[in-house]
Design a protein around this motif. Structure first.
Motif, short mmCIF file in Angstrom:
data_model
loop_
_atom_site.label_atom_id
_atom_site.label_comp_id
_atom_site.label_asym_id
_atom_site.label_seq_id
_atom_site.Cartn_x
_atom_site.Cartn_y
_atom_site.Cartn_z
N GLN A 39 0.84 -1.19 0.00
CA GLN A 39 0.00 0.00 0.00
C GLN A 39 0.88 1.24 0.00
O GLN A 39 1.73 1.41 0.87
CB GLN A 39 -0.91 0.02 1.23
CG GLN A 39 -2.13 -0.86 1.07
CD GLN A 39 -3.28 -0.33 1.91
OE1 GLN A 39 -3.73 0.79 1.76
NE2 GLN A 39 -3.77 -1.17 2.80
N ASN A 59 -2.26 6.14 -1.04
CA ASN A 59 -3.65 6.17 -0.61
C ASN A 59 -3.95 5.04 0.37
O ASN A 59 -3.87 3.87 -0.01
CB ASN A 59 -4.56 6.06 -1.83
CG ASN A 59 -6.03 5.98 -1.45
OD1 ASN A 59 -6.44 6.43 -0.38
ND2 ASN A 59 -6.83 5.42 -2.34
N PRO A 60 -4.32 5.34 1.62
CA PRO A 60 -4.67 4.27 2.56
C PRO A 60 -6.02 3.66 2.20
O PRO A 60 -7.07 4.28 2.37
CB PRO A 60 -4.73 4.99 3.91
CG PRO A 60 -4.99 6.42 3.58
CD PRO A 60 -4.37 6.67 2.24
N LEU A 75 -4.39 9.67 8.26
CA LEU A 75 -4.89 8.63 7.37
C LEU A 75 -6.32 8.90 6.92
O LEU A 75 -6.68 8.68 5.76
CB LEU A 75 -4.80 7.26 8.05
CG LEU A 75 -3.38 6.76 8.36
CD1 LEU A 75 -3.43 5.40 9.04
CD2 LEU A 75 -2.54 6.68 7.10
N GLU A 93 -7.56 9.53 3.03
CA GLU A 93 -8.66 8.74 2.44
C GLU A 93 -9.66 9.65 1.74
O GLU A 93 -10.07 9.39 0.60
CB GLU A 93 -9.40 7.96 3.54
CG GLU A 93 -8.67 6.74 4.06
CD GLU A 93 -9.41 6.13 5.22
OE1 GLU A 93 -8.92 5.12 5.75
OE2 GLU A 93 -10.47 6.66 5.60
N TYR A 150 -8.10 11.37 -1.49
CA TYR A 150 -7.95 10.48 -2.65
C TYR A 150 -9.29 10.05 -3.23
O TYR A 150 -9.38 9.75 -4.42
CB TYR A 150 -7.11 9.26 -2.27
CG TYR A 150 -5.62 9.50 -2.38
CD1 TYR A 150 -4.96 9.30 -3.59
CD2 TYR A 150 -4.89 9.95 -1.29
CE1 TYR A 150 -3.60 9.54 -3.71
CE2 TYR A 150 -3.53 10.19 -1.39
CZ TYR A 150 -2.88 9.98 -2.60
OH TYR A 150 -1.54 10.22 -2.72
N LEU A 161 5.77 11.48 2.53
CA LEU A 161 5.12 10.28 3.05
C LEU A 161 5.20 10.16 4.56
O LEU A 161 6.06 10.77 5.20
CB LEU A 161 5.77 9.02 2.43
CG LEU A 161 5.89 8.95 0.90
CD1 LEU A 161 6.68 7.71 0.49
CD2 LEU A 161 4.51 8.94 0.25
N PHE A 214 2.14 6.27 3.22
CA PHE A 214 1.01 7.06 2.74
C PHE A 214 1.37 8.54 2.66
O PHE A 214 2.05 9.07 3.55
CB PHE A 214 -0.18 6.88 3.67
CG PHE A 214 -0.58 5.44 3.87
CD1 PHE A 214 -1.03 4.67 2.81
CD2 PHE A 214 -0.47 4.83 5.11
CE1 PHE A 214 -1.40 3.34 2.98
CE2 PHE A 214 -0.84 3.51 5.30
CZ PHE A 214 -1.30 2.77 4.23
#
Length: 297
Positions: A144, A147-148, A184, A188, A191, A222, A236
């Motif tokens: 991953q 994008n989480p 995170l 989410e 994205y 990141l 991420f």
């Protein structure tokens, strides 16, 4: 005796992880009560095993005294029987020693060896790919990136409902800041609703990573995020685009502010959000460099 030592060392391992705070580098802290309770469980088992070993040792001493008393009664028969018993016992002890040694390795190394912090080298080692956009079924662990994608933990429909609810706290704002506690969640939303954030101001921090197929004025920023434990962690973040060409090495920590836009990124065969940087500064590496998923509801 070996069991007592092993239990004691594992008790010490869990105690040291919590007392130093290194437990946060292995699991999401919302689950820390589980590992913390293991300190008491292991301590209880250590005491119980110590008591059992003590009385077992006393019993063997009495049996040996009785054996010595009977030893002269049938010397030849007892001699061969005792010799065979010693041979079997020696082989069993060697096997037990080897088995316990392998068990002891993690208990000792977990305390003695330093805890390594995940960085760009691990991203390179695992590969910079985006399975969620490439329609791959292998979306686990370090695969991953950026994008989480929490849908693998709760189902696609439930995840989309979740992100829709989370977006309500972000969409109406013109200035956004991704903090550690909502890093995170914010990604989410960004994205999944890229179009709704175009032109808005975003501030975030993280470590730099020179990913593949970037322009001379582009770089990634990141953070390593942990969902449940380090096994399902991912790198991420977002792409940064500077007004001029830049050269920043990997693993430099920055805080940046800029306007959100989208850009087509060939390796991922899709548009991804990008921050067109207006201001940036170097920062110290945080005491806890990781971010965590605090909730799935």
């Amino acid at each position: 005796m070996y069991r007592v030592v092993i239990l004691l060392l594992f008790t010490n391992l869990f105690f040291m992880l919590h007392s130093t705070g290194n437990i946060a580098k292995y699991i999401n802290l919302k689950y820390s009560f589980l590992s913390y309770s293991m300190i008491y469980v292991l301590l209880f088992l250590t005491i119980a095993e110590g008591i059992r070993w003590y009385f077992s040792d006393k019993k063997k001493e009495k049996e040996n005294e009785c054996f010595d008393c009977r030893h002269g009664h049938d010397h030849v028969h007892e001699h061969h029987h005792h010799h065979d018993k010693k041979t079997r016992s020696k082989g069993k002890k060697i096997k037990k020693f080897l088995a316990y040694t392998f068990v002891l390795i993690p208990a000792v190394s977990g305390v003695v060896l330093p805890v390594a912090t995940l960085n760009s080298k691990l991203v390179d080692a695992k590969g910079f790919s985006f399975p969620a956009l490439e329609d791959s079924t292998d979306k686990y662990g370090m695969h991953q990136v950026l994008n989480p994608d929490m849908s693998q933990f709760m189902g696609k429909d439930a995840f989309l409902d979740l992100v829709s609810k989370e977006s309500e706290s972000y969409v109406g704002k013109d200035d956004l800041t991704l903090r550690d506690e909502d890093y995170l969640v914010g990604l989410e939303v960004l994205y999944n609703y890229m179009g709704k954030f175009a032109g808005k101001t975003l501030t975030m921090k993280g470590f730099t990573y020179n990913g593949p197929y970037l322009e001379r004025n582009q770089i990634f920023l990141l953070r390593f995020g942990i969902i449940h434990c380090v096994a399902d962690s991912g790198a991420f973040g977002m792409m940064l685009e500077f007004p001029n060409d830049i050269h920043i090495p990997n693993d430099q920590w920055y805080e940046v502010t800029g306007k959100v836009d989208t850009v087509y990124y060939p390796p991922m065969k899709a548009k991804i959000p990008v921050i067109k940087v207006t201001s940036y500064k170097t920062i110290a590496k945080p005491k806890d460099p990781y971010v965590y998923r605090n909730s799935l509801n």
